[in-house]
Design a protein around this motif. Sequence first.
Motif, PDB file in Angstrom:
ATOM      1  N   ASP A  98     110.684  -5.439  18.813  1.00  0.00           N
ATOM      2  CA  ASP A  98     111.386  -6.495  19.545  1.00  0.00           C
ATOM      3  C   ASP A  98     111.154  -6.369  21.049  1.00  0.00           C
ATOM      4  O   ASP A  98     111.016  -7.375  21.750  1.00  0.00           O
ATOM      5  CB  ASP A  98     112.893  -6.425  19.245  1.00  0.00           C
ATOM      6  N   ALA A  99     111.116  -5.138  21.532  1.00  0.00           N
ATOM      7  CA  ALA A  99     110.880  -4.935  22.965  1.00  0.00           C
ATOM      8  C   ALA A  99     109.471  -5.363  23.357  1.00  0.00           C
ATOM      9  O   ALA A  99     109.242  -5.849  24.474  1.00  0.00           O
ATOM     10  CB  ALA A  99     111.113  -3.467  23.327  1.00  0.00           C
ATOM     11  N   LEU A 100     108.500  -5.213  22.456  1.00  0.00           N
ATOM     12  CA  LEU A 100     107.129  -5.619  22.768  1.00  0.00           C
ATOM     13  C   LEU A 100     107.020  -7.116  23.008  1.00  0.00           C
ATOM     14  O   LEU A 100     106.117  -7.576  23.711  1.00  0.00           O
ATOM     15  CB  LEU A 100     106.185  -5.223  21.621  1.00  0.00           C
ATOM     16  N   ASP A 105     104.169  -5.946  27.569  1.00  0.00           N
ATOM     17  CA  ASP A 105     103.909  -4.504  27.597  1.00  0.00           C
ATOM     18  C   ASP A 105     104.609  -3.814  28.765  1.00  0.00           C
ATOM     19  O   ASP A 105     105.181  -2.729  28.611  1.00  0.00           O
ATOM     20  CB  ASP A 105     102.402  -4.253  27.684  1.00  0.00           C
ATOM     21  N   ASP A 106     104.590  -4.440  29.933  1.00  0.00           N
ATOM     22  CA  ASP A 106     105.200  -3.798  31.108  1.00  0.00           C
ATOM     23  C   ASP A 106     106.700  -3.661  30.943  1.00  0.00           C
ATOM     24  O   ASP A 106     107.285  -2.605  31.250  1.00  0.00           O
ATOM     25  CB  ASP A 106     104.879  -4.607  32.366  1.00  0.00           C
ATOM     26  N   ALA A 107     107.334  -4.743  30.448  1.00  0.00           N
ATOM     27  CA  ALA A 107     108.779  -4.676  30.243  1.00  0.00           C
ATOM     28  C   ALA A 107     109.135  -3.647  29.183  1.00  0.00           C
ATOM     29  O   ALA A 107     110.125  -2.915  29.311  1.00  0.00           O
ATOM     30  CB  ALA A 107     109.315  -6.054  29.847  1.00  0.00           C
ATOM     31  N   ALA A 108     108.334  -3.560  28.116  1.00  0.00           N
ATOM     32  CA  ALA A 108     108.603  -2.583  27.064  1.00  0.00           C
ATOM     33  C   ALA A 108     108.468  -1.161  27.596  1.00  0.00           C
ATOM     34  O   ALA A 108     109.285  -0.286  27.283  1.00  0.00           O
ATOM     35  CB  ALA A 108     107.648  -2.807  25.896  1.00  0.00           C
ATOM     36  N   ARG A 109     107.440  -0.934  28.421  1.00  0.00           N
ATOM     37  CA  ARG A 109     107.293   0.401  29.011  1.00  0.00           C
ATOM     38  C   ARG A 109     108.481   0.721  29.919  1.00  0.00           C
ATOM     39  O   ARG A 109     108.943   1.874  29.982  1.00  0.00           O
ATOM     40  CB  ARG A 109     105.994   0.489  29.796  1.00  0.00           C
ATOM     41  N   GLY A 110     108.965  -0.287  30.638  1.00  0.00           N
ATOM     42  CA  GLY A 110     110.125  -0.074  31.489  1.00  0.00           C
ATOM     43  C   GLY A 110     111.361   0.314  30.701  1.00  0.00           C
ATOM     44  O   GLY A 110     112.249   1.007  31.215  1.00  0.00           O
ATOM     45  N   LEU A 111     111.430  -0.119  29.434  1.00  0.00           N
ATOM     46  CA  LEU A 111     112.550   0.243  28.573  1.00  0.00           C
ATOM     47  C   LEU A 111     112.319   1.558  27.834  1.00  0.00           C
ATOM     48  O   LEU A 111     113.125   1.940  26.981  1.00  0.00           O
ATOM     49  CB  LEU A 111     112.799  -0.875  27.554  1.00  0.00           C
ATOM     50  N   GLY A 112     111.194   2.210  28.141  1.00  0.00           N
ATOM     51  CA  GLY A 112     110.914   3.497  27.527  1.00  0.00           C
ATOM     52  C   GLY A 112     110.233   3.418  26.172  1.00  0.00           C
ATOM     53  O   GLY A 112     110.234   4.400  25.424  1.00  0.00           O
ATOM     54  N   VAL A 113     109.644   2.269  25.852  1.00  0.00           N
ATOM     55  CA  VAL A 113     108.989   2.099  24.553  1.00  0.00           C
ATOM     56  C   VAL A 113     107.540   2.572  24.646  1.00  0.00           C
ATOM     57  O   VAL A 113     106.796   2.108  25.522  1.00  0.00           O
ATOM     58  CB  VAL A 113     109.030   0.619  24.113  1.00  0.00           C
ATOM     59  N   PRO A 114     107.096   3.475  23.779  1.00  0.00           N
ATOM     60  CA  PRO A 114     105.677   3.865  23.746  1.00  0.00           C
ATOM     61  C   PRO A 114     104.849   2.743  23.110  1.00  0.00           C
ATOM     62  O   PRO A 114     104.774   2.633  21.887  1.00  0.00           O
ATOM     63  CB  PRO A 114     105.667   5.130  22.882  1.00  0.00           C
TER      64      PRO A 114
END
Length: 688
Positions: free
Chosen positions: A227-229, A233-242
């Motif tokens: 869901d974070a993806l 990608d940048d927002a997901a990385r900001g949320l700590g998602v690999p």
Amino acid sequence: MAVTATTSATRPHTVTSRTGAAAVTAVLVLLVAALAVVDITQGTASVGPAEVGKALTGRADPGDASVVIASRLPRMAAGLLVGAALGIAGAALQAVSRNVLAAPDTLAVNAGSYLALGLLMVTGISLPLLASSGVAFLGGLLAAAAVLSLSGLGAGTVRLVLAGSALTLGLTSVTEGLILLFPQQTNGLYQWSQGSISQNGFDGVAQMAPVAVAGVAGLLLVARRVDALALGDDAARGLGVPVRGTRITVVVCAALLSAASVTLAGPVGFVGLCAPALVRPLMRRFRTPARTRSGMPVVGLVGAGLVLGADVLLRAVVPAQTAVAVPTGVVTSLVGAVFLVVMALRARDTGGASAPDRLRIPGRGAVVVTSAVLVAALIGVTVAGVLLGDSKLLLGDVANWAQGRAGQAVAFVLDTRVPRVAAALLAGGALALSGTLVQAVTRNPLAEPGILGVSGGAALGAVLFVTTVPVAGAWGVAGAAFAGAATTAVVVFGMAARGGFGQNRLVLVGVGVSAATTALISLLIVLTDPFNATKALTWLSGSTYGRTLPDAVPVAAALVLGLVVAVARRTELDLLSVDDDTPALLGLRRGPARLGFLVTSVLLTATAVAAAGTIGFVGLVAPHAARALVGRRHVRVVPVAVLLGAVLVCTADLLGRTVIAPAQLGAGLMTAVIGTPYFLHLLLRTRR
């Protein structure tokens, strides 16, 4: 107070969306249950609803109970499992690739599993069903990884479909080559490859259910990351998602689900594409957030409904004895092809027609040298094609044969070999010229008769004629192929013309139509007798086996006509390949000019398919290579492309006849093996 008011206002919306989602889920459960009940009442045995009810309650005759328990219930359970697995796999792949056309079919997962299981059968190794699913899993995973790496995650839909279609064609060609070379070891593999949920007991379902559950469990574990993806990608990385790890995990789980489905029922086409496409409007209608965890049950139910619905429809429309032989995957492939075409027409085409490539303009000397080298290559491969094979000959033998003084054995060899070489040369030149005309008219470097479905339409017409007419003459096959090619060309080019022959729409409509023709061809082969089925499969592999000189006459006439048209109207081709404005400013009527070139292209493709079967990628590779060698002017491109196409197909036919002699492989299989890497190289080179 403002915050409280806002919160209060959003509560009805949340309640409404949850109520709507629950109602949709309940309706889907009832629909799938109804289809399951209908499915277990259908079959060849005279076991109706009353007998099924008695069998389920233990009051039926042993024969009726055996039919229900050992055949119909496992078939229904397999339909539920396969549909749910493919639907969930398609939704997961679309989520991580951010591409609405990602599915086990378009990512070549099914083709990879098909090849892996084919190789397993050829080796003669007998493995339990669970171990076979592991082999299918590895094949599908490698294929999906290759397609995603070539197309690029988050790239346009057309790149993913093209990469998947090209790899699917290449892998399927290798598998079909194995079927032709090892008929005993691969007995039944082609019928299985069309996708059938028929079962003999619950053993298969019981062994594959844990595999599918493992895939679903893996997706549930990473559902929040998926869901974070969707945020980028940048927002997901900001949320700590690999990001990379999440994508790899999802692709592995989707491949696991696809492997379970393929092992149990064979490749059931396009369920992974259609199920998520049907769920998205429902989610929007009830304003339900697109969350992976809550959407998986819905998309699983829709997938199960699609497979069971296809099986029920097939058995309701087709007589019971015939329906047994028709795979469920043929019906789902036809439905998926329609879906793909509709999605292509509804999507906004941002691709447009391509701008001309920036190619160097070689001098006259370079053009002369290139032409001389190609002519020498053509002569060399023609001589080699005539002399080499399961029995080697000398030039003196050919000279004696031409003068009518050859021995009986030499005469027999050359009487069969010379027509094959002629058919390969002429078909290769015709396909290359057809691709050149289509690419110029549409200004689309990816346009090619095979990718656009024109070759598939020609093959459908020819197979229909070959399997229904006892004595199929050369002109009859050519006429049937032309009718099929003309029909598909009208559909593809007519729909694509609504956007100025934009890349996305043209290619996607062509791929959809090609999938439909492939499904219909499979249906014809499955329903016909074994002799005609083998004949059609051999012919579809692009084989020139059994050709006579009269068989090459139609394609020779079409090639001469095409060359005259292309050379005489070379200036019009140059103008049409530039843009829409330049021809209009110079007084060229674009509509009639395009129509004339497209009709010529269809005629060339149809006669080439009639003469040598389905041969892919020649119409793509030859024009590209010709433009790279001699520039964009068609007075140079046309002859060089024709020479390249003739050399390519004749070389492929020669290799197919000699590398594993006395066994043989069709030229179409060889060109697919050669053309697939080249096509994927083009996609990789233009990835940026």
